[in-house]
Design an enzyme around this catalytic site. Structure first.
Site, PDB file in Angstrom:
ATOM      1  N   LYS A  87     -10.701  -4.292  -4.447  1.00 39.25           N
ATOM      2  CA  LYS A  87     -11.736  -3.575  -4.689  1.00 39.25           C
ATOM      3  C   LYS A  87     -11.356  -1.925  -4.828  1.00 39.25           C
ATOM      4  O   LYS A  87     -12.180  -1.230  -5.466  1.00 39.25           O
ATOM      5  CB  LYS A  87     -12.619  -3.403  -3.371  1.00 39.25           C
TER       6      LYS A  87
ATOM      7  N   LYS B 216      -3.685  -9.962  -7.053  1.00 40.70           N
ATOM      8  CA  LYS B 216      -5.021 -10.266  -6.575  1.00 40.70           C
ATOM      9  C   LYS B 216      -6.011  -9.290  -6.925  1.00 40.70           C
ATOM     10  O   LYS B 216      -5.899  -8.029  -7.170  1.00 40.70           O
ATOM     11  CB  LYS B 216      -4.863  -9.873  -5.005  1.00 40.70           C
TER      12      LYS B 216
ATOM     13  N   LYS C 118       0.711  -1.186   0.051  1.00 43.61           N
ATOM     14  CA  LYS C 118      -0.029   0.007  -0.084  1.00 43.61           C
ATOM     15  C   LYS C 118       0.972   1.186  -0.065  1.00 43.61           C
ATOM     16  O   LYS C 118       0.435   2.366  -0.509  1.00 43.61           O
ATOM     17  CB  LYS C 118      -1.151   0.040   1.134  1.00 43.61           C
TER      18      LYS C 118
END
Ligand code: TYM
Length: 344
Positions: A208, A205, A123
């Site tokens: 969202k 992955k 992140k």
């Protein structure tokens, strides 16, 4: 004699807790890796399901959108079959003990452990201009979520495994120092579907918050869009519909098909013997649409009845807060904090 299990619910059931962050729209990856399993386990456990809004602000959220999404997430949980009468379903920010316990646990978490978290590394690479302390200590808030409710089981996708290991380390460290305070949580990670991959880039992955919406199928996507996304999913060279490591695109589609149909991977392969990738994509699109149609219809109905949503949300938070307050009081007592009003 085996040791009694710490923290069982009053009805003798073990506790289960899980949640999802409203930092994007729920995807078929969230459904397969987590929410579907939550529904399957709700009868067996004393369950706590959260919309983890506090977690979502580690990346910047538009306040209006966050408010809308949090309510829609809540409605999507119910639409996926979670029963608000039988489970505690609530918003994380409605139970202030989460933030309070997180502070305590921060003081029991070595800095070095947090630097090893792969999700923090990923992140921070994605948001180089906003590497805030919350992003760094996020797994400690997650540990607080879990330990507040004496959760014995935490059903999650594979990406959360490291956070669960950290939670167990924190619980053990605290219990070793102060005696049994926290129940010891086990992750529950499904054998198939614990890591649904991005449709266009099947080596990473499905996420969202992916800026490329074609990588994800959202639970609220309309059937036309779902079909388009399935048809344009990246597949591999060759034509045989077979699950193999060197065919990540096809393997991903087979995995989604397998979980949603209830067939094993070999049974799905068998079904598509002699057929082309195109057949798999069309049939997968039909299966995804058929799975999501009732969820979408129920979600639309629930969103029209916001009084109901807010009332069950409030009830869920009140029940969750009862449990959370007891755990926090136990922790504060062990640490030596004077209870408020102790001399009254
Ligand atoms: P979140 O919101 O990213 O995801 C919610 C759940 O969905 C799973 N998941 C997936 N499973 C399979 N394939 C995928 N592509 C995929 N993407 C997501 C996640 O593993 C997760 O189980 N930190 C958590 C939320 C959280 C939480 C908790 C979870 C906060 N506190 C306490 C359990 C217990 C998160 O961001 O999940």
């Amino acid at each position: 004699m085996t040791k009694p299990i710490f923290g069982l619910a009053s009805n003798g059931k073990k506790n289960l807790l899980s949640g999802s962050a409203p930092s994007g729209n729920l995807t078929i990856g969230n459904y397969i890796g987590a929410i579907k399993t939550w529904g399957e386990l709700q009868a067996e456990f004393n369950c706590y399901y959260m919309v983890v809004d506090l977690h979502s602000i580690t990346t910047r959220q538009d306040p209006k959108l966050l408010r809308e999404r949090s309510l829609s997430f809540y409605a999507q949980y119910l639409a996926c079959g979670l029963d608000p009468e039988k489970n505690k379903i609530f918003l994380q920010s409605h139970v202030s003990e989460h933030a309070e316990l997180a502070w305590v646990l921060n003081c029991f978490t070595p800095f070095g452990d947090l630097t090893r978290m792969t999700q923090f590394k990923d992140k921070s690479a994605k948001h180089p201009k906003n590497i805030n302390s919350g992003l760094f200590t996020y797994p400690v808030l997650m540990a607080a979520d879990i330990l507040l409710y004496d959760a014995h089981l935490v059903p999650v996708g594979e990406d959360q495994k490291q956070h669960l290991e950290l939670t167990r380390d924190i619980a053990l460290r605290f219990n070793n120092e102060f005696g049994e305070t926290f129940a010891f949580p086990d992750p529950f990670i499904g054998k198939v579907g614990a890591r649904i991959m991005a449709l266009q880039e099947p080596t990473r992955k499905m996420d969202k918050s992916d800026p490329n919406a074609n990588n994800t199928i959202y639970l609220l996507d309309d059937p036309k869009l779902i079909t388009k996304k399935c048809k344009s999913a990246q597949t591999d060279s060759g034509s045989e519909v077979r699950f193999a490591e060197d065919k990540p695109g096809v393997a991903n589609l087979l995995t989604i098909y397998s979980v949603l149909s209830g067939l094993t991977i070999p049974q799905v392969e068998e079904k598509f013997v002699g057929k082309m990738y195109g057949h798999l994509k069309v049939e997968l699109a039909e299966l995804v649409c058929a799975t999501l149609a009732p969820v979408q219809a129920r979600h639309a109905d629930l969103m029209k009845n916001q009084d109901y949503l807010h009332s069950v949300m409030q009830k869920g938070a009140d029940l969750a807060a009862e449990h959370a307050a007891k755990t926090l009081a136990r922790v504060y007592d062990k640490l030596g904090f004077i209870p408020k009003g102790a001399r009254k």
